[in-house]
Design a protein around this motif. Structure first.
Motif, PDB file in Angstrom:
ATOM      1  N   PRO A 168       0.808  -1.235   0.000  1.00  0.00           N
ATOM      2  CA  PRO A 168       0.000   0.000   0.000  1.00  0.00           C
ATOM      3  C   PRO A 168       0.834   1.274   0.000  1.00  0.00           C
ATOM      4  O   PRO A 168       0.365   2.340  -0.424  1.00  0.00           O
ATOM      5  N   GLN A 169       2.089   1.189   0.467  1.00  0.00           N
ATOM      6  CA  GLN A 169       2.950   2.369   0.541  1.00  0.00           C
ATOM      7  C   GLN A 169       3.545   2.750  -0.811  1.00  0.00           C
ATOM      8  O   GLN A 169       4.057   3.861  -0.975  1.00  0.00           O
ATOM      9  N   VAL A 170       3.491   1.851  -1.785  1.00  0.00           N
ATOM     10  CA  VAL A 170       4.116   2.112  -3.086  1.00  0.00           C
ATOM     11  C   VAL A 170       3.180   2.947  -3.949  1.00  0.00           C
ATOM     12  O   VAL A 170       2.070   2.510  -4.274  1.00  0.00           O
ATOM     13  N   PRO A 171       3.608   4.154  -4.357  1.00  0.00           N
ATOM     14  CA  PRO A 171       2.755   4.985  -5.220  1.00  0.00           C
ATOM     15  C   PRO A 171       2.574   4.350  -6.596  1.00  0.00           C
ATOM     16  O   PRO A 171       3.484   3.695  -7.117  1.00  0.00           O
ATOM     17  N   LEU A 172       1.406   4.564  -7.178  1.00  0.00           N
ATOM     18  CA  LEU A 172       1.104   4.083  -8.516  1.00  0.00           C
ATOM     19  C   LEU A 172       0.530   5.248  -9.315  1.00  0.00           C
ATOM     20  O   LEU A 172      -0.418   5.900  -8.863  1.00  0.00           O
ATOM     21  N   VAL A 173       1.121   5.533 -10.474  1.00  0.00           N
ATOM     22  CA  VAL A 173       0.736   6.698 -11.271  1.00  0.00           C
ATOM     23  C   VAL A 173       0.406   6.255 -12.694  1.00  0.00           C
ATOM     24  O   VAL A 173       1.207   5.576 -13.344  1.00  0.00           O
ATOM     25  N   LEU A 174      -0.775   6.628 -13.181  1.00  0.00           N
ATOM     26  CA  LEU A 174      -1.136   6.374 -14.565  1.00  0.00           C
ATOM     27  C   LEU A 174      -0.489   7.447 -15.430  1.00  0.00           C
ATOM     28  O   LEU A 174      -0.514   8.634 -15.088  1.00  0.00           O
ATOM     29  N   CYS A 175       0.111   7.049 -16.549  1.00  0.00           N
ATOM     30  CA  CYS A 175       0.842   8.016 -17.357  1.00  0.00           C
ATOM     31  C   CYS A 175       0.888   7.588 -18.812  1.00  0.00           C
ATOM     32  O   CYS A 175       0.495   6.475 -19.170  1.00  0.00           O
ATOM     33  N   ASP A 176       1.396   8.502 -19.644  1.00  0.00           N
ATOM     34  CA  ASP A 176       1.721   8.216 -21.040  1.00  0.00           C
ATOM     35  C   ASP A 176       3.211   8.486 -21.163  1.00  0.00           C
ATOM     36  O   ASP A 176       3.643   9.631 -21.026  1.00  0.00           O
ATOM     37  N   ALA A 177       4.008   7.454 -21.386  1.00  0.00           N
ATOM     38  CA  ALA A 177       5.465   7.595 -21.392  1.00  0.00           C
ATOM     39  C   ALA A 177       5.953   8.560 -22.468  1.00  0.00           C
ATOM     40  O   ALA A 177       7.080   9.054 -22.385  1.00  0.00           O
ATOM     41  N   ARG A 178       5.138   8.849 -23.455  1.00  0.00           N
ATOM     42  CA  ARG A 178       5.543   9.770 -24.517  1.00  0.00           C
ATOM     43  C   ARG A 178       5.390  11.226 -24.114  1.00  0.00           C
ATOM     44  O   ARG A 178       5.946  12.119 -24.761  1.00  0.00           O
ATOM     45  N   ASP A 179       4.635  11.470 -23.052  1.00  0.00           N
ATOM     46  CA  ASP A 179       4.300  12.830 -22.644  1.00  0.00           C
ATOM     47  C   ASP A 179       5.265  13.336 -21.569  1.00  0.00           C
ATOM     48  O   ASP A 179       5.384  12.724 -20.502  1.00  0.00           O
ATOM     49  N   ARG A 180       5.925  14.454 -21.832  1.00  0.00           N
ATOM     50  CA  ARG A 180       6.919  14.985 -20.900  1.00  0.00           C
ATOM     51  C   ARG A 180       6.305  15.316 -19.542  1.00  0.00           C
ATOM     52  O   ARG A 180       6.879  15.006 -18.497  1.00  0.00           O
ATOM     53  N   ALA A 181       5.124  15.931 -19.551  1.00  0.00           N
ATOM     54  CA  ALA A 181       4.481  16.306 -18.287  1.00  0.00           C
ATOM     55  C   ALA A 181       4.131  15.070 -17.468  1.00  0.00           C
ATOM     56  O   ALA A 181       4.309  15.052 -16.244  1.00  0.00           O
ATOM     57  N   GLY A 183       5.643  12.150 -17.613  1.00  0.00           N
ATOM     58  CA  GLY A 183       6.897  11.585 -17.118  1.00  0.00           C
ATOM     59  C   GLY A 183       7.407  12.344 -15.917  1.00  0.00           C
ATOM     60  O   GLY A 183       7.894  11.752 -14.936  1.00  0.00           O
ATOM     61  N   ARG A 184       7.300  13.662 -15.968  1.00  0.00           N
ATOM     62  CA  ARG A 184       7.733  14.490 -14.840  1.00  0.00           C
ATOM     63  C   ARG A 184       6.891  14.193 -13.598  1.00  0.00           C
ATOM     64  O   ARG A 184       7.408  14.138 -12.487  1.00  0.00           O
ATOM     65  N   ASP A 185       5.581  13.971 -13.789  1.00  0.00           N
ATOM     66  CA  ASP A 185       4.711  13.643 -12.658  1.00  0.00           C
ATOM     67  C   ASP A 185       5.131  12.339 -11.990  1.00  0.00           C
ATOM     68  O   ASP A 185       5.081  12.209 -10.761  1.00  0.00           O
ATOM     69  N   VAL A 186       5.530  11.362 -12.809  1.00  0.00           N
ATOM     70  CA  VAL A 186       5.983  10.084 -12.249  1.00  0.00           C
ATOM     71  C   VAL A 186       7.251  10.290 -11.424  1.00  0.00           C
ATOM     72  O   VAL A 186       7.384   9.759 -10.316  1.00  0.00           O
ATOM     73  N   LEU A 187       8.191  11.093 -11.937  1.00  0.00           N
ATOM     74  CA  LEU A 187       9.430  11.356 -11.209  1.00  0.00           C
ATOM     75  C   LEU A 187       9.169  12.131  -9.928  1.00  0.00           C
ATOM     76  O   LEU A 187       9.776  11.860  -8.887  1.00  0.00           O
ATOM     77  N   LEU A 188       8.254  13.100  -9.985  1.00  0.00           N
ATOM     78  CA  LEU A 188       7.916  13.854  -8.783  1.00  0.00           C
ATOM     79  C   LEU A 188       7.272  12.961  -7.729  1.00  0.00           C
ATOM     80  O   LEU A 188       7.501  13.139  -6.529  1.00  0.00           O
ATOM     81  N   ALA A 189       6.471  11.988  -8.194  1.00  0.00           N
ATOM     82  CA  ALA A 189       5.866  11.039  -7.254  1.00  0.00           C
ATOM     83  C   ALA A 189       6.956  10.244  -6.544  1.00  0.00           C
ATOM     84  O   ALA A 189       6.863   9.973  -5.332  1.00  0.00           O
ATOM     85  N   LEU A 190       8.012   9.881  -7.273  1.00  0.00           N
ATOM     86  CA  LEU A 190       9.123   9.153  -6.662  1.00  0.00           C
ATOM     87  C   LEU A 190       9.883  10.045  -5.694  1.00  0.00           C
ATOM     88  O   LEU A 190      10.244   9.606  -4.592  1.00  0.00           O
ATOM     89  N   VAL A 191      10.137  11.304  -6.073  1.00  0.00           N
ATOM     90  CA  VAL A 191      10.838  12.233  -5.187  1.00  0.00           C
ATOM     91  C   VAL A 191      10.052  12.410  -3.885  1.00  0.00           C
ATOM     92  O   VAL A 191      10.614  12.370  -2.786  1.00  0.00           O
ATOM     93  N   ASP A 192       8.739  12.585  -3.993  1.00  0.00           N
ATOM     94  CA  ASP A 192       7.896  12.715  -2.799  1.00  0.00           C
ATOM     95  C   ASP A 192       7.971  11.454  -1.952  1.00  0.00           C
ATOM     96  O   ASP A 192       8.008  11.517  -0.703  1.00  0.00           O
ATOM     97  N   HIS A 193       7.986  10.300  -2.616  1.00  0.00           N
ATOM     98  CA  HIS A 193       8.055   9.014  -1.910  1.00  0.00           C
ATOM     99  C   HIS A 193       9.383   8.887  -1.163  1.00  0.00           C
ATOM    100  O   HIS A 193       9.412   8.440  -0.005  1.00  0.00           O
TER     101      HIS A 193
END
Length: 204
Positions: A168-181, A183-193
């Motif tokens: 439950p502690q692992v963040p999960l983010v829906l994304c489109d790998a082709r989209d820069r924004a 991708g940045r959201d996924v990285l920010l989720a990791l930084v927050d984690h």
């Protein structure tokens, strides 16, 4: 002139040099054909380093192309990119090769990594199980990015989390790998984690 008493610093405006930004190494992992190279290329602010080669007959029966029949290239070493999150934080991305025969490289690539992004494809969730197991077994924080190819979201986040048996502690983010924004959201989720994990450790 009394040099001992003269003020040689008059008029000087010395200031301390600006502090260098914190550099963080992050791995982008996942199974073969889930979009790792695409994600690194989409978010990198510099021309990304790719080590892709065309698939040949030698890969027949070795690389599982089910579900990715339109894929003609494969990463044979690593992908590398860089993204500046803020003035204080620069992220260096290392994309891992997805094929099983290259997994031995992961033990070297993971050295010094603060965390990881595990990309998954809902059409082929099973190809990313090994990536999740790899980071869980080494206690390396990670987030899961669900690459919704062509905007198709055929499963809910809850269904994907259950299928992957994620903590439950692992963040999960829906994304489109082709989209820069995205991708940045996924990285920010990791930084927050990572920051949340660090705060918990400090509190203890």
């Amino acid at each position: 002139m009394d040099y001992a008493s003269s003020d040689h610093t008059a008029g000087r405006t010395d200031t301390a040099p600006p502090a260098a930004p914190l550099a963080v190494k992050i791995l982008v992992a996942g199974g073969f054909g889930v979009g790792k190279t695409t994600l690194v290329g989409a978010v990198s602010e510099v021309a990304p380093l790719h080590t892709e080669e065309y698939l040949t007959r030698a890969s027949v029966g070795v690389d599982d192309l089910e579900g990715v029949n339109g894929k003609f290239t494969t990463t044979v070493a690593l992908d590398f990119g860089r993204i500046t999150i803020s003035d204080d934080l620069v992220v260096y991305l290392f994309g891992t090769p997805g094929q099983e025969r290259f997994w031995f490289m992961w033990n070297d690539l993971v050295n010094g990594a603060m965390g990881a992004v595990v990309l998954v494809d809902t059409r082929r969730l099973e190809v990313s199980f090994a990536s999740i197991d790899f980071f869980e077994s080494r206690g390396i924080p990670f987030v899961v990015g669900v690459n919704c190819f062509h905007g198709v979201r055929d499963r809910t986040a809850e269904e994907i989390r259950a299928a992957l048996a994620l903590d439950p502690q692992v963040p999960l983010v829906l994304c489109d790998a082709r989209d820069r924004a995205d991708g940045r959201d996924v990285l920010l989720a990791l930084v927050d984690h990572l920051m949340a994990a660090q705060s918990t450790t400090t509190a203890v």
